[in-house]
Each structure stands twice: as C-alpha cells, then as structure tokens.
Design an enzyme around this catalytic site. Sequence first.
Site, mmCIF file in Angstrom:
data_model
loop_
_atom_site.group_PDB
_atom_site.id
_atom_site.type_symbol
_atom_site.label_atom_id
_atom_site.label_comp_id
_atom_site.label_asym_id
_atom_site.label_seq_id
_atom_site.Cartn_x
_atom_site.Cartn_y
_atom_site.Cartn_z
ATOM 1 N N CYS A 96 0.669 -1.037 0.201
ATOM 2 C CA CYS A 96 -0.031 -0.083 -0.049
ATOM 3 C C CYS A 96 0.803 1.238 -0.096
ATOM 4 O O CYS A 96 1.483 1.460 -0.982
ATOM 5 C CB CYS A 96 -0.896 0.062 1.150
ATOM 6 S SG CYS A 96 -2.428 1.042 0.834
ATOM 7 N N HIS A 229 -3.776 -5.586 1.085
ATOM 8 C CA HIS A 229 -2.910 -5.912 2.449
ATOM 9 C C HIS A 229 -3.232 -7.251 2.782
ATOM 10 O O HIS A 229 -3.984 -7.816 3.139
ATOM 11 C CB HIS A 229 -3.574 -5.050 3.210
ATOM 12 C CG HIS A 229 -3.465 -3.286 3.287
ATOM 13 N ND1 HIS A 229 -2.368 -2.815 4.199
ATOM 14 C CD2 HIS A 229 -4.173 -2.709 2.799
ATOM 15 C CE1 HIS A 229 -2.547 -1.613 3.636
ATOM 16 N NE2 HIS A 229 -3.593 -1.447 3.012
ATOM 17 N N GLU A 231 -1.214 -8.479 4.936
ATOM 18 C CA GLU A 231 -1.098 -8.612 6.590
ATOM 19 C C GLU A 231 -2.524 -8.662 7.147
ATOM 20 O O GLU A 231 -2.570 -8.908 8.411
ATOM 21 C CB GLU A 231 -0.057 -7.757 7.024
ATOM 22 C CG GLU A 231 -0.417 -6.227 7.327
ATOM 23 C CD GLU A 231 -0.803 -5.320 6.113
ATOM 24 O OE1 GLU A 231 -0.347 -5.985 4.865
ATOM 25 O OE2 GLU A 231 -1.325 -4.676 5.926
#
Lengths: 273, 998
Positions: A96, A229, A231
Amino acid sequence: MKEVKACVLYGFGINCDYETKFALGKAGANAERVHITDLIEGRRSLDEFHILAIPGGFSFGDDISAGKVLANRIAYKLGEQTRAFVGSGKLLIGICNGFQVLVKMGILPCLSGDFAWQPYTQLVTLTYNDSGRFEDRWVNLLVNQNTPCVFTKSVERLQLPVRHGEGKFLTLDNVVLQRLREQGQIVLQYADKNFRKPTMTYPYNPNGSIDAIAGICDPSGRVFGLMPHPEAYWSPQNHPCWTRQKVEGNLPEEGLGLKIFRNAVEYVRGDLL
Amino acid sequence: MSHRIEVGFKEGVTDAEGEAIKRRIEGELGIKKVESVKTIKVYIIGVDESVPRTTLEEIANKVLLDPIIQVSSVDHPIAHDFSWLIEIGKKPGVADPEGRTAETAVEDVLGRSIVPPDKGIFTSKQYLIKGDLSRSDAERIAAELLGNKMIEQWQIVDEAAYHSGFEMPLPIVRITDPPSVERINLNVSNVELLNLSRQRSVALNLKEMQTIRDYFLNPRVIEQRRIVGLDERITDCEIELLGQTWSEHCKHKIFNARINYDNGSGNTDVIDSLFNTYIKSSTSKLQEKLDWVVSTLWDNAGVIKFNDDWLLALKGETHNSPSAKDPFGGAITGIVGVYRDPMGTGMGAKIIYGTYAFCTGSPFYHGVLSPDIHPARLLEGVRKGVEAGGNKSGVPTPFGHLFFDDGFIGKPAIYVLAAGLIPAEVNGKPGWEKKADAGDLIVMCGGRIGIDGIHGATQSSMEMSDQISSEHVQIGDPFTQKKMHDFLLEARDLGLYKAITDNGAGGLSSSVGEMARMSGGLELHLDRAPLKYEGLKPWQILVSESQERMTLAVSQERINELTALARKHGVEISVLGNFTSSGKFHVLYKNRTVAYLDMSFVHEGVPQMNLKAVWKTPEQRGLFEPILFVVKNYGETIKKMLARENICSREYVARQFDHEVQGTSVIKPMVGKNSDVHSDAVVIRPLLGSDEGIAISSGINPHYGKIDTYHMAALALDEAIRRIIAVGGSLEQIAVNDNFCWPSPLIGENNPDAEYKLAQLVRANQALYDYTLAFGTPCVSGKDSMSMDALVKDKQGNKQRVSALPTIQFSAVGKIDDVTKCVTMDAKKQGDLVYVVGLTKNELGGSEIYDMIGEVGSNVPKVDAEKAKTIYNCMSEAVQMGLVHSIHGCYKGGLAVALAQTSFAGGLGMVVDLDKVPTESVFGNARILFSESASRFVVTVPKEKKEDFERVMGKVDYGCVGYITKKPVLKIKSVHGRTIIEEDIISLKQAWQEPFGT
C-alpha cells in the site's frame, strides 16, 4: 536452522507496522519493527536482515503525494543501504503506502533488472482512485502464473482488502507497460466477481488501474509492491464473510494472506541462509 | 520574497478530484453549465533572495512533482483555458500541515533548509472551472462548496484578469504589538463585572465573577500576591485561566448544579448534582461489585480490565461548535483530539479504535432556514474530517451512526469516541495510575502554539453565532500526532515519564493545572513554550488549544533520554517549568509572574449553580396516540421505510473509513453475502494472535425524547447493549460511555422552556441510573455538551433560534472471550428457521412509522430491564452453544426492517407468519411490523438445532415465525394468514441503498 530476519519499517506516519511484523512472525520470520531514523543514523543496519517490509500507512500524512516524501527520505538518506540490500539478493516488499514509496523512489519496476538503479527515475505511479475516494473494501485478485515473483509462488487467486485513496496504477507510457507485461512483472490483477478475468469495472477494480494492476515486481521477483493488504488477512476471521464460510464449511485454517509472507520466509531459507 | 511552484495534471490524465467537484457543483449547488473542473496545487515558498532559480526547479521536480502524471512550473502560471479560476489558501494563523511537510521534504532532498523561520511554505489550490458561468456562480462555488471563510481566503478571476496579474497573499501571521500583560481592577459594579466577562469571552456568570472579585480583594491573597510582584488587580492571564478552568466545558457546572426538580406533580425534590446523584453513584455501586472496573470518572478516560495483562481505556467526546463552523476542521480535530484522551490516561494507551455519530439536519433539507452550511455539506465535511483523522492516524473507525433531524441544523451533534490498551503493569506499577511529584519537570510535547483554538472551551459553552472567529478554529494534524503517539508509547515502556495528560480544551492552563493537583502546585514559564510565530501574548500561550500536544511529568534524571527519543521520532518537546507542592498556580513570562492563584481556588473555587427544573408529562404537553392508523400497501410501505433517511444504507460512510487497519478486524461494519449491509456491532481482537476480543456499538435515538427523555435514555442504552448481544457478546462485561448533547437548560432571553429542558435532563439521568444499575453496565466515562442552540437565518434573513433535540448516546464495549464464536446478522442457509425473540408491544410512540404519517404518538417503547436481561443471557448462551446462524436486533422501523435486512443481507428469501410473532396482545399487522419495542431480535436457527435453541430460550417470549428460502423473496403473511408482503429482496435492498448510494 538459522533465523530468517525481517525488518519492518516504522515511524513518520507508517501505520501497519504492528500487523506486518505479526504476519511475518506468524510466517516464521524473526520480525522486528525498526524506526527509519535508527537506520538513517546508523544505530541499526539493513545488513542485519533478509527481508525488508515497508508497511502501509500515511507516511508524512500523504502530503504532496502519497509515499513521495518517504520515498525521498529513503532515496536520499538510505539510498546506498537499500541498493546494497536488494542488490545482494534479499527481499523487499512494499504494501500500500510502501508500494507507493517503492514506485516513487524508482526502485520498482526496475525494468533493467539492475539494482544499481538510477534513483529518481520514476516510470510508474500510483495516483488518485477514479472514484475520487479513499475506500476500504475486499477485492478479488488473480495471480500471474508466469511471474518470477517469489512472494506469490503457488498462489492462483486471493481475496484481500484494499484501503487507499491513491491506488490507481499508471505507467509513463505504453512502452513501460509492454515491458512489464513481457517480463512477467505484473503480479496481481483485480478480478471480476467470479475470478474469471482481470477487470476494469468498479468496484471490482477499485481504482481504475491500467491493466487492472494491483501489484508488480522487479524482473528478479524479489522486490514486490502491492496495494492490497496481505497482512490484514492473517486470520480466517479477518475475511468479511467468515461467518458464512463457517456455516458453509469452507473456513480456511489460517488467513490466506499469510501465504505471501510464508513464501518470502521459505525463499530466504532456501536461497539466503 | 516568495515564489510560486505550481503542480498540475498532464493533458489526458484523469483529475479525479476535479471530476468529483464537477458532480458536486451540479448535484449540490444545482449549477448545471459546468463543462470541466481541473485542479492545480500551488506551493508558495518564502525564501531569501539568494536562492537561485535552479534550486527552485530542483524542488519542483524532485520534491513536489509526480512526473508520470503531473507537470510543474516555477513562477509561471500553468492555468489556461478556463472561465473562472478560484484559488483557495489558508488564512493567516490557520495550520498548514502540508506546507510544513514540504519544508521537511525540501530539507531531505537539498540536505539543508532554505526556508527562514519567519517565512515558510504555504499551500493553496486552484480550481479551473470551464463553462457558461457568471461571477456569482463562481462566488457560490467558492463559498458554498470549495472554501470555508472561517479558515480560508480566496481569489476569483477570469482568464483575462488572471494573466494580467494575479497575487495570492502569503498567510503569514504578523503581530506588531509587543507581548504584554494587562491588569484589571475587579473592585467594580456588577454590570462592569459582567461586561468584563463578555469582553474577554470567558463566559463566566455574575456569581462566578463576584466569587473571583472576592478572592482578589481578600487581604491575605493581596499580601501574597505582592511578594511576587502582583497586586489586587487580576491579570489577563488569570482571568483567562479561570475562564477556561471554570468553563461549562471543563467544570460541567450544569451537571454539578443544585436543582429543584418538579416532576410534574407540583412536588419538588432537590437534586444536589446530577453527576453525583445519578452517574457517579451508579458507577461507584457497580465498581464495588464488578472486579473488571478499574478506574472511572476521574482520568481522561475510563479504564476497565481487558485481561490479566491489558487494560482498556475508553472515552467519548463531542465537537459540535467547531464542526458547525468548519465541518472538516471541527471533526478532524474532534477525532484526533479524542485519541489523546486514552493516550493521556493512566500511563498512556495505544489507540485501538474510534467510533462516530453524526447528528445533522437532513441532507435533503429544503425548508425555510438558510444555514451558512447546508446539512449535506456539513455532513460531508465532518465525514471527511473523521476519514482524514482516523485513517491517517492508523486507527480503525469501524462503527458509527448517522442521525438526521432538522433540530440539528443550528448546531450538529458530532460524537467521536476512542479506546486504547494500557499494559496492566508499567515498569512494576499499575498502568492506570500516574503521579507527578514536586520537582518533576513540566514537559510539553507535540505541536507548537499559535493563536488557533483560543477560547475553544468557553466558546463551546456559548450559543452559536457569527462572533466566533478563526481564532477559535483548529485543524487537527494526524501526522504530527501519529509521530507523537509512536514516541510516547516507547517513552512509556522505557519509564521516561511519570505522568501524562492531554492538552485539550483550555490548553496548558488546563492540562498542567490538572496534573499539578497531584503534586500540589506548579511553576510554569510561558516564554519557554515553542511558538508557531512570534508575538503571542502570555495569556494566549496559556490557553491556546493548538492541537497535538501532550503534557508529561518527567523526573530530572530522565530528561536527556526523553529528548533523544523525541528527536529520533521527529517530535518537538520542551521543558516549561516544574511541578511544586507550593499550593500555587504560578505562571511566569520572562521571569515575571503573570498569574499567581491558589490551586484550591482554581480547582474548587467555582460556585455551585442553582437551577430549577419542571417536568411536563406527555399528556400535559398534549401528546396522544393517533386515532386512525392504517397501512394500505404493505409492500410499498416497507420499501418507503427502508429508504427513510434514518434507516437507509450508510455504506458510503463505512467504506471511506479504514475499518481494518491494525489487523484486528473480526466482525466488520458491512456484512452479508456481498458485504453490503450494516452489522449490529463490530468485533475486533486487539491482541493479534489471541481469540479474546471486544464488541463495539452505540445506541442513539433522540426521537423518543419528544415523548419522554427517560425512555429515550433507557432505549439508547438498551440499543447499545442489544447490538453487543447480537454479535455474540454478553452482559458479563459491558462498559459504557455516556455522551449528552442538550439544548441549554439555562434561563435566558429566547429560552422560555429552559426549566423543561432541565427536567428532560434530570429524567435522562434518572434512566441512566436505573438502567445502568439494572443491566450491570457501568458508565466508565462520559461527556456533556450543554448548548445545542444556534441562531440561524431564515430565507428572509431573520434570525431564528434553533435548538436541537435532547440527545444521549451510549457507546458500549463488550468483552468477547472467543471471537471465533461471533455471529453476523445475515441469513445464511436455506431451510433455517426464523425466530423472533422478545415481546412486541403496542409501542409506536416516536417511531419511524408515526413520523412517516406526521405523528409523534405517546406510547413510547419502554425497556423492561428484568425481561431484557433474561433475553440477553439466553441469547448469549445460544451463541456460546453454536445454536444460531444469524442474529439481528430490531431497531428503528421495527420488525419489518429487521426481517428485510436479515433476508437481503443473506441473499436469501424468507417466509414469515405474523401470527406467530409473540405480542403482548393482538393489535394488528401494521403495529406488529412497525412497533419499536425494545430488546427484540430476529434470529435464524438451523433446523437441527430447533429443540436445543428453544430449550435455551426457556421462558423467554419467542416465536418461530418462519423459514429461510432459496427463492429471493420476502413473503409476510398477516395475522389472518393473508399474504401482505411479497417482495423481491433485490428491490428491497435497492430501496434501502438508494438515498445515499453505496
């Protein structure tokens, strides 16, 4: 077995450092949050690590343009170290805001594959979404099966959240785009509702990226930048429909975004330790 | 001298912002002739004349330009081919964080600073509008859409005028008067005392001014003051300090007043402090019983136990007055500011989520009032403010409400709330404690001080009018605060400070003053505070509310380490003096005393107000149930209901808030098959890797207060709890935060029903007491805003007083032991049984359906706490045993809305038999569908779990009312078995999504 060590940058408006560190840890790395200033002032060094992650966030408040100010700080104050790090075959991932930093530094896409890259020659960018909005929504992603990217090995499709206002991928010109295609550097593309093909249709393509590009890598596949994302999908319960998956009996064992980090850790174990 | 560097888009590149503005000019202003809107960013750079042009070009190309999509130019206008150019920049003194970032970025690239301290980099933006527009169209676009006169200045020119010479003034603050301190004689008449209060805008009443006068004329006080070079006259610093500390905002004088309360019967009770009588006493009683309540009602936020290792700090705030004047600035300052409450609680928390509630006039308002900022624009501004504040802070904003009522056209109620985690133990001591000792240093960290935000605390205690100037407006800067937050968490864990608090309302006067209560005094040197620009008067430094600042108590031996850590994070800190045990609030400027007050007088000297409250029952106010209430076409009615502004989809808001940063998200704000229907509550697990979590919700519905604020408060609390239960929480551990927004209950001109408004407040507090005790849900923190009134121009230009509905929001946080057992509200499987749990009563007073037909009614829903508790406990057990596939609470719009949402969220149909709905007595289809009785749920249960589920429900009122179908149709049969609704769920969902889009 020797430890895989991962450096997760933080400071100056980076926000996703804790969960990125956590995901890398869950994937088997010894991950540590390291403040940018500590690297710049020499208290810490990238030499200590195998993986460098630049997490999501709003570095310097997204002022001027997203990722630009941090890109300059890294390029001007950590340029040599970063160059040496990727040049020595180690792994770099920008997520990002981290992806925005990598393209604005010019370290991605590095078409030549030569990491003595000319700093400040930016060839691609990530700019304002066509919707004119920041949006948080989950997208379907198709993984290029002909990419050298080490982070997406044996992944065909993925659902992850995007959370950005400046994620529209554009290239300087068609020549750059063509090179990206030919060199397998387009890693992730936003896909339609049923994962059939890359799409330009909103909201499946949330920002209007050219070629529906959501993530690219360098020609070696060791430097990876992506807007979604991974994560944020470390646990099955991160998925927006997990309560339905539970009823339907297809709730995965762990969050599917972790695969990106597992691949990185396994690459280091296989090639760098 | 200054240079202009402009950055615009290359030909052919989409200007997404410009296009969005074009749509808004057409949609919101109704100006249809716009062909295109383009934007150009301008950086005005103040440098010495010696800086060569090549350097400026280097800055343009390396620092400011994205070469793929943009072009730049130095001192040469890019703009061409437009009808009107509007350039908008900041007014002098208004924070310009992007300009500051640009200064840093220039330093990184050039390796040196080229901007002298008395100059700077300032940003502005050009909007190039093409189309057949008049100058007055352009002026409207500037004033009503793009700019805000409170904080910004602009120029509007056509192309010819632009190219013949254009200049934008540099927004540099120049203060020519040397800083001085004024001394004021208090031995004057009452009229003059009041004049003084008014002139200085400190909002102190006569009794308070007299108390101050008496203190200053006390010979003992005069004698002590002479020693430090003062006399019987009050200094400007002192009156400002008292004005802030004694403001309604800081001291909650109405909540602490002595009230004579007539409950409508003519008999009068005396209530000595609403706060002590109702809020504090309920919380104290619960704190004795509940071992998880840790620290309440004294610190910046309330603290509860999360688990053995972590505490959770919770605080809600409102930011109404600033948001009314500058919606974006007000809201961003509100959300970023409320984060500092948990950050400044105990030894300091890491912020883990924020929530919001925006109560404004209808965005579709077309009535007689003509507010400066239309509700649609106000709503978009506050939304954008919370978006910027939350997202850039890296804090998820997963839950909130929008509520519309035209009473909020004068002053909106803009609620923000934040929670954070504190380690149970910090360096061997409880994390919720802190202590500043005499001799510790007073350390300010974060942003610099300017004239922004002076008098925020006193202004928010006043009626809204034009006299609020830009001095009172602050614009929060999440980036500066984020750096400070990173810094503070490390400093905490290294044990570098002993106490921490937030610099909010009242600035240093309040933060240092509050912390000094722990040591018993302070010595503060105002000239040591870093300023944004020279020339601020000492009193301005003392009370400025410039944002992103915290105050620390630091022992001498740790200050060097703290300074080094701050430098690493790019955070500015400064030592402003030290804490003492002198008993004195001692403030100096360049070593001369400018304020010298007894700590006890500052903190406990404010006299108690005496107020009168007179309740009028709904009957006395002429409220009654509508005689005739017939629904003809149920299908149409349910669609209209779903499309009502207080019920319809708010997905566009939820999507623009980052609701899953930090990786903690478990139940998201939008759920269901296509993730497009609002969840009852959200769930996060703050500790990555653990299955322990919290459910987050709030309840708000001022419409019931039109009948009785007692029941409004009870229903708001019940709604907040119901939402927590619906996702899998339990009454075992739910903490709440109460937030009151009330029209002024103080008697004055234009406020004829002040005594009734105060009675409404009394009744809301009585309900808070009764129901928090009954449910065992303590108020661990809270806030009140007691002047929800404004003068608003009507179309003729006459000012009308507009008072908002009395409003209370309860925000709840419920502990979840195992988040993997949580449920969502969407129907999941064909064949599942549909249950309605809880009793539906003839309670349509204040409901959406009555509002639809222009009635209020009198049968307001009443919460039966004992029955509700049984229901909630049974529901929690059913979830724990894995017996349900979905749970959805019944809220506004009643059963009809809950059934429809359950069905369309799941992409599945539903057949329902109204005859099976448990009701108090048979009272007809319409009332069953649209009654808003409390404590009810729609639940879907897999067939094979039917018996188990019914056994767990036991004696609770429930009915198995139907089943889930694959066919995507909502089919509802009347009490007599006739099909009254048979609607395609896609069209129901479309009706619900239509008003605001997705």
